[in-house]
Design a protein around this motif. Structure first.
Motif, PDB file in Angstrom:
ATOM      1  N   ARG A   1       0.855  -1.190   0.000  1.00  0.00           N
ATOM      2  CA  ARG A   1       0.000   0.000   0.000  1.00  0.00           C
ATOM      3  C   ARG A   1       0.891   1.240   0.000  1.00  0.00           C
ATOM      4  NH1 ARG A   1       0.420  -1.943   4.660  1.00  0.00           N
ATOM      5  NH2 ARG A   1      -1.328  -3.382   4.465  1.00  0.00           N
ATOM      6  N   TYR A   2       0.259   2.375  -0.286  1.00  0.00           N
ATOM      7  CA  TYR A   2       0.921   3.668  -0.133  1.00  0.00           C
ATOM      8  C   TYR A   2      -0.143   4.683   0.261  1.00  0.00           C
ATOM      9  CZ  TYR A   2      -0.773   4.492  -4.893  1.00  0.00           C
ATOM     10  OH  TYR A   2      -1.564   4.616  -6.005  1.00  0.00           O
ATOM     11  N   PHE A   3       0.270   5.892   0.597  1.00  0.00           N
ATOM     12  CA  PHE A   3      -0.604   6.877   1.211  1.00  0.00           C
ATOM     13  C   PHE A   3      -0.621   8.152   0.378  1.00  0.00           C
ATOM     14  CE2 PHE A   3       0.856   3.842   4.206  1.00  0.00           C
ATOM     15  CZ  PHE A   3      -0.203   3.615   5.060  1.00  0.00           C
ATOM     16  N   THR A   4      -1.800   8.711   0.149  1.00  0.00           N
ATOM     17  CA  THR A   4      -1.902   9.904  -0.688  1.00  0.00           C
ATOM     18  C   THR A   4      -1.621  11.187   0.088  1.00  0.00           C
ATOM     19  OG1 THR A   4      -4.285  10.046  -0.321  1.00  0.00           O
ATOM     20  CG2 THR A   4      -3.550   8.834  -2.278  1.00  0.00           C
ATOM     21  N   GLY A   5      -1.756  11.137   1.408  1.00  0.00           N
ATOM     22  CA  GLY A   5      -1.509  12.326   2.214  1.00  0.00           C
ATOM     23  C   GLY A   5      -1.508  12.012   3.696  1.00  0.00           C
ATOM     24  N   GLU A   6      -1.248  13.023   4.502  1.00  0.00           N
ATOM     25  CA  GLU A   6      -1.193  12.865   5.957  1.00  0.00           C
ATOM     26  C   GLU A   6      -2.506  12.311   6.505  1.00  0.00           C
ATOM     27  OE1 GLU A   6       0.065  16.601   7.673  1.00  0.00           O
ATOM     28  OE2 GLU A   6       1.891  16.645   6.467  1.00  0.00           O
ATOM     29  N   GLU A   7      -3.631  12.725   5.913  1.00  0.00           N
ATOM     30  CA  GLU A   7      -4.935  12.250   6.379  1.00  0.00           C
ATOM     31  C   GLU A   7      -5.102  10.741   6.144  1.00  0.00           C
ATOM     32  OE1 GLU A   7      -4.865  13.582   2.312  1.00  0.00           O
ATOM     33  OE2 GLU A   7      -4.517  14.784   4.086  1.00  0.00           O
ATOM     34  N   ASP A   8      -4.481  10.226   5.084  1.00  0.00           N
ATOM     35  CA  ASP A   8      -4.503   8.780   4.822  1.00  0.00           C
ATOM     36  C   ASP A   8      -3.770   8.009   5.933  1.00  0.00           C
ATOM     37  OD1 ASP A   8      -5.970   8.442   2.533  1.00  0.00           O
ATOM     38  OD2 ASP A   8      -4.289   7.784   1.297  1.00  0.00           O
ATOM     39  N   VAL A   9      -2.654   8.563   6.382  1.00  0.00           N
ATOM     40  CA  VAL A   9      -1.870   7.930   7.452  1.00  0.00           C
ATOM     41  C   VAL A   9      -2.715   7.870   8.722  1.00  0.00           C
ATOM     42  CG1 VAL A   9       0.224   8.074   8.860  1.00  0.00           C
ATOM     43  CG2 VAL A   9       0.294   8.758   6.438  1.00  0.00           C
ATOM     44  N   ASN A  10      -3.341   8.975   9.049  1.00  0.00           N
ATOM     45  CA  ASN A  10      -4.187   9.028  10.245  1.00  0.00           C
ATOM     46  C   ASN A  10      -5.389   8.085  10.114  1.00  0.00           C
ATOM     47  OD1 ASN A  10      -4.685  10.131  12.883  1.00  0.00           O
ATOM     48  ND2 ASN A  10      -6.397  11.224  11.961  1.00  0.00           N
TER      49      ASN A  10
ATOM     50  N   THR B   1       5.373  16.000   6.317  1.00  0.00           N
ATOM     51  CA  THR B   1       5.596  15.551   4.947  1.00  0.00           C
ATOM     52  C   THR B   1       7.003  15.948   4.521  1.00  0.00           C
ATOM     53  OG1 THR B   1       3.252  15.797   4.418  1.00  0.00           O
ATOM     54  CG2 THR B   1       4.783  15.716   2.564  1.00  0.00           C
ATOM     55  N   PHE B   2       7.754  14.986   3.964  1.00  0.00           N
ATOM     56  CA  PHE B   2       9.109  15.234   3.488  1.00  0.00           C
ATOM     57  C   PHE B   2       9.185  14.894   2.005  1.00  0.00           C
ATOM     58  CE2 PHE B   2       9.600  14.727   7.986  1.00  0.00           C
ATOM     59  CZ  PHE B   2      10.577  15.654   8.311  1.00  0.00           C
ATOM     60  N   PRO B   3       9.599  15.853   1.173  1.00  0.00           N
ATOM     61  CA  PRO B   3       9.717  15.584  -0.258  1.00  0.00           C
ATOM     62  C   PRO B   3      10.948  14.737  -0.564  1.00  0.00           C
ATOM     63  CG  PRO B   3      10.427  17.823   0.223  1.00  0.00           C
ATOM     64  CD  PRO B   3       9.931  17.237   1.519  1.00  0.00           C
ATOM     65  N   LEU B   4      10.785  13.867  -1.551  1.00  0.00           N
ATOM     66  CA  LEU B   4      11.919  13.123  -2.106  1.00  0.00           C
ATOM     67  C   LEU B   4      12.096  13.642  -3.537  1.00  0.00           C
ATOM     68  CD1 LEU B   4      11.133   9.519  -0.777  1.00  0.00           C
ATOM     69  CD2 LEU B   4      12.935  11.054   0.027  1.00  0.00           C
ATOM     70  N   ALA B   5      12.514  12.806  -4.459  1.00  0.00           N
ATOM     71  CA  ALA B   5      12.658  13.216  -5.861  1.00  0.00           C
ATOM     72  C   ALA B   5      11.290  13.287  -6.537  1.00  0.00           C
ATOM     73  CB  ALA B   5      13.560  12.228  -6.591  1.00  0.00           C
ATOM     74  N   GLY B   6      11.132  14.243  -7.442  1.00  0.00           N
ATOM     75  CA  GLY B   6       9.892  14.374  -8.193  1.00  0.00           C
ATOM     76  C   GLY B   6       8.711  14.622  -7.270  1.00  0.00           C
TER      77      GLY B   6
ATOM     78  N   LEU C   1       7.548  11.276   1.698  1.00  0.00           N
ATOM     79  CA  LEU C   1       7.430  10.407   2.859  1.00  0.00           C
ATOM     80  C   LEU C   1       6.668  11.153   3.930  1.00  0.00           C
ATOM     81  CD1 LEU C   1      11.073   9.001   3.145  1.00  0.00           C
ATOM     82  CD2 LEU C   1       9.062   7.835   2.229  1.00  0.00           C
ATOM     83  N   PHE C   2       5.850  10.417   4.670  1.00  0.00           N
ATOM     84  CA  PHE C   2       5.130  10.986   5.791  1.00  0.00           C
ATOM     85  C   PHE C   2       5.736  10.428   7.066  1.00  0.00           C
ATOM     86  CE2 PHE C   2       2.118  10.507   2.248  1.00  0.00           C
ATOM     87  CZ  PHE C   2       1.926  11.855   1.963  1.00  0.00           C
ATOM     88  N   LEU C   3       6.144  11.325   7.952  1.00  0.00           N
ATOM     89  CA  LEU C   3       6.698  10.970   9.259  1.00  0.00           C
ATOM     90  C   LEU C   3       5.636  11.265  10.292  1.00  0.00           C
ATOM     91  CD1 LEU C   3       9.195  10.226  11.084  1.00  0.00           C
ATOM     92  CD2 LEU C   3       9.581  12.692  11.241  1.00  0.00           C
ATOM     93  N   ALA C   4       5.286  10.263  11.071  1.00  0.00           N
ATOM     94  CA  ALA C   4       4.230  10.420  12.076  1.00  0.00           C
ATOM     95  C   ALA C   4       4.761  10.022  13.444  1.00  0.00           C
ATOM     96  CB  ALA C   4       3.021   9.576  11.703  1.00  0.00           C
ATOM     97  N   HIS C   5       4.349  10.794  14.451  1.00  0.00           N
ATOM     98  CA  HIS C   5       4.735  10.521  15.839  1.00  0.00           C
ATOM     99  C   HIS C   5       3.488  10.565  16.689  1.00  0.00           C
ATOM    100  CE1 HIS C   5       6.102  12.288  19.865  1.00  0.00           C
ATOM    101  NE2 HIS C   5       6.328  10.989  19.915  1.00  0.00           N
ATOM    102  N   GLY C   6       3.334   9.544  17.533  1.00  0.00           N
ATOM    103  CA  GLY C   6       2.193   9.507  18.429  1.00  0.00           C
ATOM    104  C   GLY C   6       2.397   8.488  19.536  1.00  0.00           C
ATOM    105  N   ILE C   7       1.345   8.273  20.304  1.00  0.00           N
ATOM    106  CA  ILE C   7       1.381   7.351  21.431  1.00  0.00           C
ATOM    107  C   ILE C   7       0.449   6.181  21.116  1.00  0.00           C
ATOM    108  CG2 ILE C   7       1.004   7.059  23.923  1.00  0.00           C
ATOM    109  CD1 ILE C   7       3.208   9.079  23.280  1.00  0.00           C
TER     110      ILE C   7
END
Length: 192
Positions: free
Chosen positions: A152-161, A175-180, A184-190
């Motif tokens: 799978r992959y994620f279209t945005g931060e809301e998809d991760v949540n 959100t961190f840009p790579l090439a093109g 990548l989405f970096l998420a931190h939580g409990i």
């Protein structure tokens, strides 16, 4: 479809895309994301880290360079662990070949779980997250793009949540840009 450890052994032997797994962490396309996670870790009191899917140990190398030594990393690729031990030869006892689905690492003494670029490869990603102890800090990253090894992959931060929010009370998602257009989405939580 989920790939087996032989597939990843070959990827790590070949060095990955643009030989990124053979490079020092300072030259990794993930460095900006890793540095943000390091900032999160340094804001915590005495992080005791388990790293699920630690790969070749580049991120661990960054942690060790910053004196974050209460760490244990697992990966089901023999080649990844061999390289992680070579990269971190002073800390080779901190790496072990193990399976995220069946590992006993979830019973260890930890307060932080790292899952970078792992969950998108696992058919039963929710099962793996559910094994993490309640109250644990979880720092994870997932992509917005598909590859042959992604389930799978994620279209945005809301998809991760949406996918992981029932298991993890997210404090922040970046959100961190790579090439093109790759991100990548970096998420931190409990962990709930």
């Amino acid at each position: 479809m989920e790939k087996n450890n032989d597939f990843y052994d070959q990827v790590y032997k070949a060095g990955g895309h643009k030989r990124m797994y053979a490079k020092h962490y300072r030259h990794s396309p993930y460095l900006q994301l890793w540095e943000k996670s390091l900032h999160i870790l340094k804001g915590m009191k005495d992080p005791k880290i388990i790293d699920i899917g630690c790969g070749v140990g580049q991120y661990a190398n960054l942690l060790f360079d910053h004196e974050l030594l209460d760490y244990k990393g697992i990966d089901f690729s023999d080649e990844a662990i061999r390289l992680a031990k070579m990269t971190n030869n002073l800390y080779e006892d901190k790496f072990e070949v193990d399976d995220a689905y069946t590992s006993s690492i979830y019973d260890d003494d930890y307060n932080t779980a790292i899952l970078f670029e792992v969950l998108e490869h696992l058919q039963e990603d929710l099962r793996v997250l559910s094994k993490i102890k309640v109250g644990t800090h979880v720092i994870l990253s997932v992509p917005n793009f598909d590859t042959v090894s992604h389930v799978r992959y994620f279209t945005g931060e809301e998809d991760v949540n949406k996918r992981y929010g029932e298991l993890i009370a997210f404090q922040e998602i970046y959100t961190f840009p790579l090439a093109g257009s790759s991100k990548l989405f970096l998420a931190h939580g409990i962990k709930n």
